[in-house]
Structures are given as structure tokens and as C-alpha cells.
Design a protein around this motif. Structure first.
Motif, PDB file in Angstrom:
ATOM      1  N   ALA A   3      -9.391 -13.756  26.780  1.00  0.00           N
ATOM      2  CA  ALA A   3     -10.328 -12.643  26.582  1.00  0.00           C
ATOM      3  C   ALA A   3      -9.579 -11.310  26.492  1.00  0.00           C
ATOM      4  O   ALA A   3      -9.892 -10.458  25.647  1.00  0.00           O
ATOM      5  CB  ALA A   3     -11.345 -12.602  27.720  1.00  0.00           C
ATOM      6  N   HIS A   4      -8.598 -11.143  27.352  1.00  0.00           N
ATOM      7  CA  HIS A   4      -7.827  -9.893  27.345  1.00  0.00           C
ATOM      8  C   HIS A   4      -7.044  -9.759  26.034  1.00  0.00           C
ATOM      9  O   HIS A   4      -6.957  -8.670  25.457  1.00  0.00           O
ATOM     10  CB  HIS A   4      -6.871  -9.864  28.543  1.00  0.00           C
ATOM     11  CG  HIS A   4      -6.362  -8.495  28.876  1.00  0.00           C
ATOM     12  ND1 HIS A   4      -6.706  -7.822  30.018  1.00  0.00           N
ATOM     13  CD2 HIS A   4      -5.525  -7.665  28.184  1.00  0.00           C
ATOM     14  CE1 HIS A   4      -6.112  -6.643  30.032  1.00  0.00           C
ATOM     15  NE2 HIS A   4      -5.373  -6.531  28.929  1.00  0.00           N
ATOM     16  N   PHE A   5      -6.484 -10.866  25.577  1.00  0.00           N
ATOM     17  CA  PHE A   5      -5.752 -10.861  24.306  1.00  0.00           C
ATOM     18  C   PHE A   5      -6.677 -10.467  23.153  1.00  0.00           C
ATOM     19  O   PHE A   5      -6.325  -9.638  22.308  1.00  0.00           O
ATOM     20  CB  PHE A   5      -5.150 -12.239  24.052  1.00  0.00           C
ATOM     21  CG  PHE A   5      -4.463 -12.366  22.712  1.00  0.00           C
ATOM     22  CD1 PHE A   5      -3.176 -11.894  22.527  1.00  0.00           C
ATOM     23  CD2 PHE A   5      -5.113 -12.946  21.638  1.00  0.00           C
ATOM     24  CE1 PHE A   5      -2.536 -12.004  21.296  1.00  0.00           C
ATOM     25  CE2 PHE A   5      -4.490 -13.065  20.406  1.00  0.00           C
ATOM     26  CZ  PHE A   5      -3.201 -12.597  20.238  1.00  0.00           C
ATOM     27  N   LEU A   6      -7.871 -11.055  23.119  1.00  0.00           N
ATOM     28  CA  LEU A   6      -8.823 -10.749  22.048  1.00  0.00           C
ATOM     29  C   LEU A   6      -9.297  -9.299  22.131  1.00  0.00           C
ATOM     30  O   LEU A   6      -9.530  -8.665  21.099  1.00  0.00           O
ATOM     31  CB  LEU A   6     -10.014 -11.706  22.124  1.00  0.00           C
ATOM     32  CG  LEU A   6      -9.701 -13.163  21.775  1.00  0.00           C
ATOM     33  CD1 LEU A   6     -10.935 -14.030  21.996  1.00  0.00           C
ATOM     34  CD2 LEU A   6      -9.220 -13.281  20.333  1.00  0.00           C
ATOM     35  N   MET A   7      -9.441  -8.778  23.335  1.00  0.00           N
ATOM     36  CA  MET A   7      -9.829  -7.378  23.491  1.00  0.00           C
ATOM     37  C   MET A   7      -8.751  -6.457  22.901  1.00  0.00           C
ATOM     38  O   MET A   7      -9.049  -5.523  22.139  1.00  0.00           O
ATOM     39  CB  MET A   7     -10.042  -7.043  24.968  1.00  0.00           C
ATOM     40  CG  MET A   7     -10.406  -5.569  25.228  1.00  0.00           C
ATOM     41  SD  MET A   7     -10.507  -5.175  26.983  1.00  0.00           S
ATOM     42  CE  MET A   7      -8.776  -5.284  27.455  1.00  0.00           C
ATOM     43  N   ALA A   8      -7.493  -6.721  23.243  1.00  0.00           N
ATOM     44  CA  ALA A   8      -6.393  -5.907  22.715  1.00  0.00           C
ATOM     45  C   ALA A   8      -6.321  -6.026  21.201  1.00  0.00           C
ATOM     46  O   ALA A   8      -6.110  -5.025  20.490  1.00  0.00           O
ATOM     47  CB  ALA A   8      -5.073  -6.338  23.348  1.00  0.00           C
ATOM     48  N   ASP A   9      -6.509  -7.251  20.708  1.00  0.00           N
ATOM     49  CA  ASP A   9      -6.483  -7.486  19.267  1.00  0.00           C
ATOM     50  C   ASP A   9      -7.616  -6.729  18.576  1.00  0.00           C
ATOM     51  O   ASP A   9      -7.433  -6.182  17.484  1.00  0.00           O
ATOM     52  CB  ASP A   9      -6.590  -8.978  18.989  1.00  0.00           C
ATOM     53  CG  ASP A   9      -6.396  -9.310  17.521  1.00  0.00           C
ATOM     54  OD1 ASP A   9      -5.317  -8.989  16.982  1.00  0.00           O
ATOM     55  OD2 ASP A   9      -7.313  -9.871  16.900  1.00  0.00           O
ATOM     56  N   ASP A  19      -5.137   2.453  22.504  1.00  0.00           N
ATOM     57  CA  ASP A  19      -5.855   1.551  23.407  1.00  0.00           C
ATOM     58  C   ASP A  19      -5.294   0.137  23.303  1.00  0.00           C
ATOM     59  O   ASP A  19      -5.193  -0.577  24.307  1.00  0.00           O
ATOM     60  CB  ASP A  19      -7.350   1.536  23.062  1.00  0.00           C
ATOM     61  CG  ASP A  19      -8.033   2.848  23.401  1.00  0.00           C
ATOM     62  OD1 ASP A  19      -7.589   3.512  24.354  1.00  0.00           O
ATOM     63  OD2 ASP A  19      -9.005   3.206  22.711  1.00  0.00           O
ATOM     64  N   ALA A  20      -4.935  -0.278  22.082  1.00  0.00           N
ATOM     65  CA  ALA A  20      -4.368  -1.608  21.886  1.00  0.00           C
ATOM     66  C   ALA A  20      -3.050  -1.745  22.633  1.00  0.00           C
ATOM     67  O   ALA A  20      -2.804  -2.764  23.301  1.00  0.00           O
ATOM     68  CB  ALA A  20      -4.169  -1.882  20.404  1.00  0.00           C
ATOM     69  N   GLN A  21      -2.199  -0.722  22.547  1.00  0.00           N
ATOM     70  CA  GLN A  21      -0.908  -0.804  23.209  1.00  0.00           C
ATOM     71  C   GLN A  21      -1.069  -0.884  24.721  1.00  0.00           C
ATOM     72  O   GLN A  21      -0.384  -1.673  25.387  1.00  0.00           O
ATOM     73  CB  GLN A  21      -0.031   0.389  22.838  1.00  0.00           C
ATOM     74  CG  GLN A  21       1.378   0.301  23.438  1.00  0.00           C
ATOM     75  CD  GLN A  21       2.362   1.258  22.789  1.00  0.00           C
ATOM     76  OE1 GLN A  21       2.059   1.873  21.766  1.00  0.00           O
ATOM     77  NE2 GLN A  21       3.537   1.397  23.377  1.00  0.00           N
ATOM     78  N   VAL A  22      -1.991  -0.078  25.277  1.00  0.00           N
ATOM     79  CA  VAL A  22      -2.248  -0.132  26.723  1.00  0.00           C
ATOM     80  C   VAL A  22      -2.726  -1.525  27.123  1.00  0.00           C
ATOM     81  O   VAL A  22      -2.276  -2.103  28.120  1.00  0.00           O
ATOM     82  CB  VAL A  22      -3.288   0.931  27.127  1.00  0.00           C
ATOM     83  CG1 VAL A  22      -3.747   0.706  28.568  1.00  0.00           C
ATOM     84  CG2 VAL A  22      -2.713   2.332  26.979  1.00  0.00           C
ATOM     85  N   ALA A  23      -3.660  -2.069  26.330  1.00  0.00           N
ATOM     86  CA  ALA A  23      -4.207  -3.387  26.644  1.00  0.00           C
ATOM     87  C   ALA A  23      -3.132  -4.468  26.567  1.00  0.00           C
ATOM     88  O   ALA A  23      -3.084  -5.375  27.415  1.00  0.00           O
ATOM     89  CB  ALA A  23      -5.359  -3.708  25.692  1.00  0.00           C
TER      90      ALA A  23
END
Length: 237
Positions: A3-9, A19-23
Motif C-alpha cells: 500500500a505504501h509503495f502504491l501511494m508513493a507511486d 511528496d513521492a520522494q518523501v513517501a
């Protein structure tokens, strides 16, 4: 972790790079054993490279190479590591990394870029003949993106060696580029003009300067080319 990976993606796909880099960085802290860690670290490294943080990007790319990952990510990380080292001024290390890439992935889709980079390193180090060999190797696998640049660099190498006929031949191929306003093409035109003048081939020089007048965008260059046309036409008459 999924889920965290998909959120960053999702942040990345929406254009929210910060935001992507932070995630992604949070992901590496929260899920060090995840199957996605190499992909995430690669993306973080790529973002750091794009942001000019070449030292940290190099560390990340090196870590990816050492981890178990896909062949595609491993190859991209090795090439990007070489680029980081070039940007950091670590020329010898960059050269060795590019040679390692070539030995591991011969003739792949980055073959042209690898040969170009090796040629550039050779040329800057004064190893002109070795640079010519690499640029010709790059041309053999080029898909058109670097054609004009490679021919221009071959021209500069031949000039360095004093082989003016070879320089003009290479520059002419660079001049064949479809985009008449391409800066590399115009540089080749300018070099041809100078070499034509040197050999007393004034009509050819005039034609080259007129090319600059018609296609250059730099006002000062256009004015200088026009002046040179007038001066040479007077000589011809």
C-alpha cells in the motif's frame, strides 16, 4: 508495504515529485525487508540524481547493484552510477564503471550512450584516436538521437589530429541533420566555414556562412556571418 509503495507511486504519477520522494524515503525506513526495496531505492536515487544530489544518488545506485534485483534495474543502476561519478568529477571511476557495464551488458540499448561517454572521456584526456574509435562504435549502434553530435565530435577529433579532410567529411554528415536550427549542426557549419576559408575555398565558405544567417538564432552570430559573407564575396569578385 504494498500500500505504501502504491501511494508513493501515485504521488509520482500525479506529478507530486516532492511528496513521492518523501513517501519513497519513508518506505525504505519502514520496510527494509520488502520485495520492493530495490525498486524504491532506485527511484529515490533517480530523483536525487535529477535534483543534482549526485553523491547520495551514487550511494543509492551502488546499494541497488549489490542487492538482489531485476536485470533491468541492475543495468540502469550501473549506468546511472557511472553518470553520477562523471558529474562528481570522478573520471577514472566513471570510466571503469562504463567498461564494466559494457562487459556485463554488451550491445544492449545503452551501447551508444556508453560508447559516447567513453569517447568523451578519451577526448577530454587527449586520447584522440581512442575517442574516434569510441565515437565510431557509438555510431554503429545509434538510433538517430546522437548522430549529429557523434559526427561533430568525430570532426573535432580529426581537426585535433590535423586531418582536415576527415574533419570536413564528418562535419558534413552532422550538417545533414533534419533540424536546420540544431545547435550541434550549426557548430558543424561554422567549423566547415572556417576550414573552407583556410583552404581558400571561398564559395563553399560563403555558402556555409549563408546557412548560419538563415538558420542561426543568435543575433550576434547572424551579424558576424553576414559580415563574413560580404567580405568573402568581395574577395571572390
Amino acid at each position: 508495504d504494498h500500500a505504501h509503495f502504491l501511494m508513493a507511486d501515485a504521488y509520482s504519477r500525479s506529478g507530486s515529485d516532492a511528496d513521492a520522494q518523501v513517501a519513497y524515503e519513508q518506505f525504505l525506513m519502514f520496510f527494509p525487508e520488502s520485495e520492493f526495496r530495490s525498486t524504491v531505492r532506485f527511484r529515490v536515487a533517480s530523483m536525487r540524481f535529477d535534483g543534482g544530489d549526485y553523491m547520495r544518488a551514487a550511494v543509492d545506485f551502488s546499494t541497488v547493484i549489490e542487492e538482489e534485483t531485476s536485470p533491468e534495474i541492475a543495468a540502469a543502476s550501473l549506468f546511472n552510477l557511472a553518470m553520477c561519478r562523471r558529474m562528481l568529477g570522478q573520471t577514472s571511476d566513471a570510466f571503469d564503471t562504463l567498461e564494466r557495464y559494457r562487459s556485463l551488458y554488451p550491445g544492449d540499448e545503452r551501447a551508444t550512450d556508453v560508447a559516447y561517454q567513453l569517447g568523451d572521456i578519451h577526448e577530454n584526456a587527449g586520447r584522440t584516436e581512442a575517442a574516434i574509435d569510441e565515437y565510431e562504435t557509438a555510431l554503429a549502434s545509434d538510433n538517430g538521437d546522437l548522430t549529429a553530435e557523434l559526427h561533430y565530435r568525430l570532426g573535432t577529433c580529426h581537426e585535433t589530429l590535423g586531418v582536415e579532410s576527415g574533419a570536413v567529411a564528418a562535419y558534413k554528415k552532422a550538417i545533414d541533420a533534419k533540424d536546420k536550427t540544431d545547435p550541434v549542426r550549426l557548430s558543424a557549419v561554422a567549423r566547415c566555414a572556417a576550414l573552407y576559408e583556410k583552404k581558400g575555398e571561398y564559395k563553399s565558405a560563403i555558402a556555409a556562412y549563408r546557412d548560419l544567417v538563415e538558420n542561426a538564432e543568435d543575433p550576434e552570430l547572424i551579424v558576424a556571418a553576414k559580415a563574413r559573407v560580404e567580405q568573402l564575396e568581395a574577395v571572390v569578385k
